[in-house]
Design a protein around this motif. Structure first.
Motif, PDB file in Angstrom:
ATOM      1  N   ALA A 122      44.893  21.345  25.744  1.00 20.57           N
ATOM      2  CA  ALA A 122      46.290  21.646  26.081  1.00 20.57           C
ATOM      3  C   ALA A 122      47.242  21.019  25.069  1.00 20.57           C
ATOM      4  CB  ALA A 122      46.604  21.149  27.492  1.00 20.57           C
ATOM      5  N   ALA A 123      46.954  19.798  24.664  1.00 15.65           N
ATOM      6  CA  ALA A 123      47.810  19.135  23.685  1.00 15.65           C
ATOM      7  C   ALA A 123      47.780  19.853  22.343  1.00 15.65           C
ATOM      8  CB  ALA A 123      47.370  17.679  23.516  1.00 15.65           C
ATOM      9  N   LYS A 124      46.611  20.354  21.980  1.00 11.65           N
ATOM     10  CA  LYS A 124      46.480  20.988  20.666  1.00 11.65           C
ATOM     11  C   LYS A 124      47.142  22.366  20.606  1.00 11.65           C
ATOM     12  CE  LYS A 124      42.414  18.432  19.153  1.00 11.65           C
ATOM     13  NZ  LYS A 124      40.972  18.470  18.818  1.00 11.65           N
ATOM     14  N   ILE A 125      47.236  23.066  21.747  1.00 14.59           N
ATOM     15  CA  ILE A 125      47.897  24.376  21.730  1.00 14.59           C
ATOM     16  C   ILE A 125      49.286  24.304  22.353  1.00 14.59           C
ATOM     17  CG2 ILE A 125      45.709  25.618  21.712  1.00 14.59           C
ATOM     18  CD1 ILE A 125      46.125  26.264  24.668  1.00 14.59           C
ATOM     19  N   ASP A 126      49.716  23.098  22.671  1.00 22.51           N
ATOM     20  CA  ASP A 126      51.081  22.833  23.136  1.00 22.51           C
ATOM     21  C   ASP A 126      51.415  23.597  24.413  1.00 22.51           C
ATOM     22  OD1 ASP A 126      53.579  21.650  23.102  1.00 22.51           O
ATOM     23  OD2 ASP A 126      54.465  23.199  21.817  1.00 22.51           O
ATOM     24  N   VAL A 127      50.564  23.461  25.423  1.00 26.43           N
ATOM     25  CA  VAL A 127      50.848  24.024  26.746  1.00 26.43           C
ATOM     26  C   VAL A 127      50.729  22.892  27.772  1.00 26.43           C
ATOM     27  CG1 VAL A 127      49.956  26.287  26.071  1.00 26.43           C
ATOM     28  CG2 VAL A 127      48.465  24.687  27.307  1.00 26.43           C
ATOM     29  N   PRO A 128      51.364  23.036  28.938  1.00 27.80           N
ATOM     30  CA  PRO A 128      51.287  21.973  29.953  1.00 27.80           C
ATOM     31  C   PRO A 128      49.851  21.727  30.395  1.00 27.80           C
ATOM     32  CG  PRO A 128      53.072  23.496  30.457  1.00 27.80           C
ATOM     33  CD  PRO A 128      52.287  24.113  29.352  1.00 27.80           C
ATOM     34  N   THR A 129      49.464  20.462  30.389  1.00 28.08           N
ATOM     35  CA  THR A 129      48.082  20.096  30.712  1.00 28.08           C
ATOM     36  C   THR A 129      47.690  20.528  32.122  1.00 28.08           C
ATOM     37  OG1 THR A 129      48.185  18.204  29.223  1.00 28.08           O
ATOM     38  CG2 THR A 129      46.485  18.168  30.928  1.00 28.08           C
ATOM     39  N   ALA A 130      48.534  20.231  33.086  1.00 26.69           N
ATOM     40  CA  ALA A 130      48.203  20.557  34.476  1.00 26.69           C
ATOM     41  C   ALA A 130      48.049  22.064  34.658  1.00 26.69           C
ATOM     42  CB  ALA A 130      49.277  20.011  35.413  1.00 26.69           C
ATOM     43  N   ALA A 131      48.915  22.813  33.992  1.00 23.25           N
ATOM     44  CA  ALA A 131      48.861  24.272  34.132  1.00 23.25           C
ATOM     45  C   ALA A 131      47.571  24.829  33.544  1.00 23.25           C
ATOM     46  CB  ALA A 131      50.070  24.908  33.454  1.00 23.25           C
ATOM     47  N   LEU A 132      47.156  24.314  32.384  1.00 22.26           N
ATOM     48  CA  LEU A 132      45.929  24.819  31.765  1.00 22.26           C
ATOM     49  C   LEU A 132      44.719  24.489  32.632  1.00 22.26           C
ATOM     50  CD1 LEU A 132      44.567  26.240  29.407  1.00 22.26           C
ATOM     51  CD2 LEU A 132      44.367  24.016  28.270  1.00 22.26           C
ATOM     52  N   ARG A 133      44.657  23.273  33.149  1.00 22.73           N
ATOM     53  CA  ARG A 133      43.528  22.902  34.008  1.00 22.73           C
ATOM     54  C   ARG A 133      43.523  23.769  35.267  1.00 22.73           C
ATOM     55  NH1 ARG A 133      39.796  19.229  35.099  1.00 22.73           N
ATOM     56  NH2 ARG A 133      40.244  17.955  33.265  1.00 22.73           N
ATOM     57  N   GLU A 134      44.679  23.974  35.869  1.00 21.48           N
ATOM     58  CA  GLU A 134      44.766  24.798  37.077  1.00 21.48           C
ATOM     59  C   GLU A 134      44.335  26.232  36.794  1.00 21.48           C
ATOM     60  OE1 GLU A 134      48.202  26.446  40.173  1.00 21.48           O
ATOM     61  OE2 GLU A 134      48.624  24.727  38.877  1.00 21.48           O
ATOM     62  N   VAL A 153      42.277  28.323  15.086  1.00 25.14           N
ATOM     63  CA  VAL A 153      41.294  27.991  16.123  1.00 25.14           C
ATOM     64  C   VAL A 153      41.409  26.497  16.422  1.00 25.14           C
ATOM     65  CG1 VAL A 153      38.865  28.036  16.796  1.00 25.14           C
ATOM     66  CG2 VAL A 153      39.769  29.801  15.263  1.00 25.14           C
ATOM     67  N   LYS A 154      41.469  26.172  17.698  1.00 25.39           N
ATOM     68  CA  LYS A 154      41.562  24.775  18.123  1.00 25.39           C
ATOM     69  C   LYS A 154      40.333  24.413  18.956  1.00 25.39           C
ATOM     70  CE  LYS A 154      45.952  24.382  16.717  1.00 25.39           C
ATOM     71  NZ  LYS A 154      46.412  23.450  15.655  1.00 25.39           N
ATOM     72  N   GLU A 155      39.910  23.170  18.848  1.00 27.64           N
ATOM     73  CA  GLU A 155      38.784  22.663  19.627  1.00 27.64           C
ATOM     74  C   GLU A 155      39.253  21.507  20.499  1.00 27.64           C
ATOM     75  OE1 GLU A 155      34.232  21.729  18.510  1.00 27.64           O
ATOM     76  OE2 GLU A 155      35.665  20.348  17.592  1.00 27.64           O
ATOM     77  N   GLY A 156      38.870  21.546  21.764  1.00 26.81           N
ATOM     78  CA  GLY A 156      39.224  20.464  22.663  1.00 26.81           C
ATOM     79  C   GLY A 156      38.018  19.995  23.447  1.00 26.81           C
ATOM     80  N   HIS A 157      37.915  18.673  23.626  1.00 25.84           N
ATOM     81  CA  HIS A 157      36.765  18.123  24.346  1.00 25.84           C
ATOM     82  C   HIS A 157      37.080  17.864  25.811  1.00 25.84           C
ATOM     83  CE1 HIS A 157      34.208  17.785  20.793  1.00 25.84           C
ATOM     84  NE2 HIS A 157      35.330  17.539  20.142  1.00 25.84           N
ATOM     85  N   SER A 158      38.249  18.296  26.210  1.00 24.72           N
ATOM     86  CA  SER A 158      38.641  18.287  27.620  1.00 24.72           C
ATOM     87  C   SER A 158      39.825  19.245  27.740  1.00 24.72           C
ATOM     88  CB  SER A 158      39.064  16.886  28.077  1.00 24.72           C
ATOM     89  OG  SER A 158      40.257  16.502  27.409  1.00 24.72           O
ATOM     90  N   TRP A 159      40.177  19.601  28.973  1.00 19.64           N
ATOM     91  CA  TRP A 159      41.335  20.476  29.135  1.00 19.64           C
ATOM     92  C   TRP A 159      42.599  19.778  28.637  1.00 19.64           C
ATOM     93  CZ3 TRP A 159      39.895  25.038  29.108  1.00 19.64           C
ATOM     94  CH2 TRP A 159      38.814  25.512  29.868  1.00 19.64           C
ATOM     95  N   GLU A 160      42.670  18.473  28.830  1.00 14.03           N
ATOM     96  CA  GLU A 160      43.841  17.733  28.371  1.00 14.03           C
ATOM     97  C   GLU A 160      43.932  17.756  26.844  1.00 14.03           C
ATOM     98  OE1 GLU A 160      42.898  16.731  32.434  1.00 14.03           O
ATOM     99  OE2 GLU A 160      41.638  16.733  30.618  1.00 14.03           O
ATOM    100  N   ASP A 161      42.793  17.582  26.206  1.00 16.72           N
ATOM    101  CA  ASP A 161      42.744  17.588  24.743  1.00 16.72           C
ATOM    102  C   ASP A 161      43.158  18.954  24.198  1.00 16.72           C
ATOM    103  OD1 ASP A 161      42.202  16.890  22.108  1.00 16.72           O
ATOM    104  OD2 ASP A 161      40.031  17.219  22.288  1.00 16.72           O
TER     105      ASP A 161
END
Length: 593
Positions: free
Chosen positions: A445-457, A435-443
């Motif tokens: 995305a980095a923790k699950i190793d996926v492209p930041t822009a793609a996750l936000r989109e 389980v990963k926790e992120g305080h933003s989409w960028e955070d």
């Protein structure tokens, strides 16, 4: 090897002889033994492990049987021709019409037979758990999943200790009837969910005060099967693995007439005058075979019977049997904790405020789709070169506080509760990396190793669709099946926008309930050779046989239903096909296969 009669010894040099030898003690095997005994045949069930019940005992205990007596008693009788059409469509030409029609015809008869045969069989149908494709012709929103009531395992007496136990034991007194589970998931949505929680607390109290040992679903079904065997004096040998089949010659005209069984530290030759029924399960935990046929699955992520390693399938191959669908399984997306413990990912995929992304940070399927479809999309995606094993379920804090996620109960923290409670993500979950926790989409995305822009989109697109109330991209929520574990308080039970961070990502791996490929069989469950000819005296049912469901899954219980139905069919075919001289003739020119 040649065997001859020798006075008082069993004919053919066998250590023990019966009419029908059943290999495996799951639902298919025990149904076959009960059917054979009712037809006047002498039977024996042998089991590899020290515990009976097989994958049936580990299952949800559902039996998918359209037209079952319990449905008819409630005034509902699906049209057999429509059910056949439904199966024909979802199997896509992989399964013969003869096998499909046999299932549609025989399954209700099997249920009636069991009800008539033993006082232990009590089957119930409660409408509402839809078939997995209820929108197709012949599919049903009411569903055709049949269950048995809970029972106190003390009724088993000494046999209780030999019942195969679930891989993850629930706290003492905790058990769910099928409808309980759905309502339990609504513990924050309505009073019925809270009533189930109170009921569970009461069950725990009773277990501690009165010593109840109640069991439901697969445990109850396997226990009832065992009690029925005892009622009819059908022997069951535990710790007695089959190592080889015995035939009366070579070539396509050879007949299977028994098996070699390891028992009490020595090999015993067991004769089967009328036939051998292989019901020993799939190759769930044989990693060499799994890597050969299912290379995308690199680890042992199966919920299936720990003893299921493909023994029966191999024995059939050695006497010339053909196999099919060996690259298939009863897939079930799951979570795998660092200690290897597997946990179903069931209701979470139907929760409103969540979506699932692949390694590219994109959605790839209706998250609430039937688990076979979801898993097939993972496999196909993995083969495309984009990481789909694992994928990540993305949700938010509001959802975590409102829905059951990963076994966490969304109620105030209760010290020493048997399941995680409270408003915070358990620290151990985050430390596990599952389980990963992120305080933003960028955070995140980095923790699950996926492209930041793609996750936000992806998140923004999902939220837009959720606000509109319809998933234009993948139609999540359009099917009654999708809605079953959704939130009934919402216009679309499966859609709601994610809100403010923190966001959470839960890793989903490719689990399964067992493999579903195996020995090729015909409509009578006879094992076929590579030329499509029946191998005389040899039958296969359950996960030892290639699934009558093909690569699909008609509804909850579409594994156990066919196993039991074709166990019934196999035993009846043996009884109807046998001839007195065949049953009594000496077995000459016998060889080990």
């Amino acid at each position: 090897m040649t065997a001859t009669n020798s006075g008082s010894e069993p004919s053919g040099g066998f250590d023990h002889e019966v009419d029908v030898l059943v290999v495996g003690s799951g639902g298919g095997g025990m149904t076959a033994a009960l059917t054979a005994q009712a037809a006047g045949l002498d039977g024996l069930v042998i089991e590899k492990s020290a515990h009976y019940g097989g994958s049936t005992a580990l299952s949800g205990g559902g039996i998918w049987v359209p037209g079952a007596p319990s449905q008819r008693r409630e005034g509902y009788t699906p049209d057999p021709e429509e059910v056949f059409g439904y199966l024909k469509q979802i199997t896509g030409g992989l399964v013969s019409d003869a096998r499909l029609r046999q299932y549609v015809d025989a399954a209700p008869k099997m249920m009636q037979f069991l009800e008539d045969r033993s006082r232990w069989f009590e089957f119930v149908w409660k409408p509402g758990y839809a078939d997995y494709y209820p929108e197709l012709p012949g599919g049903s929103e009411l569903g055709s999943t049949i269950n048995v009531p809970a029972m106190d395992l003390r009724k088993l007496g000494a046999e209780e200790e030999h019942l195969l136990q679930p891989l993850a034991l629930a706290p003492k007194g905790i058990w769910f009837a099928p409808k309980d589970l759905r309502l339990f998931y609504q513990v924050r949505q309505n009073w019925r969910g809270k009533a189930v929680l109170v009921k569970l607390i009461w069950r725990m109290f009773r277990a501690r005060v009165f010593g109840d040992r109640m069991a439901a679903i697969g445990q109850s079904l396997a226990a009832r099967m065992r009690l029925a065997l005892k009622e009819h004096d059908i022997p069951l040998w535990l710790e007695s693995p089959m190592t080889e089949l015995i035939t009366d010659g070579d070539g396509p005209s050879a007949r299977v007439i028994g098996a070699i069984v390891e028992r009490d530290g020595r090999s015993q030759r067991i004769g089967a005058r009328a036939g051998v029924i292989i019901a020993s399960g799939g190759f769930d935990h044989d990693m060499d075979w799994r890597r050969e046929y299912l290379p995308e699955v690199e680890k042992d992520w199966s919920f299936g019977n720990p003893a299921a390693t493909g023994d029966g399938i191999r024995a059939g191959q050695k006497v010339g049997a053909a196999t099919e669908l060996m690259d298939e399984a009863w897939w079930f997306p799951a979570m795998c904790w660092p200690d290897g413990r597997l946990q179903f990912m069931l209701n979470e995929r139907m929760m409103p405020a969540q979506f699932v992304v692949n390694g590219a940070g994109k959605r790839f399927i209706n998250e609430a789709a039937p688990y076979m479809d979801f898993a097939h999309a993972m496999i196909e995606g993995q083969r495309s070169g984009v990481t789909h094993i694992p994928v990540w379920l993305i949700t938010d804090k509001r959802s975590f506080h409102r829905y059951v996620v990963g076994g966490h109960l969304p109620i105030p923290k209760i010290p020493f509760a048997p399941v995680p409670t409270g408003w915070k993500i358990p620290k151990a979950w985050l430390e596990s990396g599952i389980v990963k926790e992120g305080h933003s989409w960028e955070d995140l995305a980095a923790k699950i190793d996926v492209p930041t822009a793609a996750l936000r989109e992806t998140a923004e697109r999902f939220n837009e669709l959720a606000r509109q109330g319809h998933d234009d991209d993948f139609q999540r929520g359009d099917s009654a099946y999708d809605n079953y574990y959704g939130d009934p308080t919402l216009p679309n039970p499966n859609l709601y926008p994610l809100s403010k961070p923190p966001y959470y990502a839960f890793q989903i791996i490719l689990g399964d309930l067992g493999t579903s490929g195996g020995l090729r069989t015909d409509e009578f469950a006879r094992v076929l050779d590579t030329e499509e000819r029946p191998i005389a005296g040899l039958y296969a049912v359950g996960n030892a046989a290639a699934a009558v469901m093909g690569r699909s899954y008609a509804g909850a219980g579409a594994t156990i239903g066919p196993a039991m139905a074709f166990g019934y069919v196999a035993a009846r075919h043996i009884a109807e096909d046998r001839l007195p001289d065949r049953l009594q003739r000496p077995h000459d020119n016998v060889r080990n296969a």
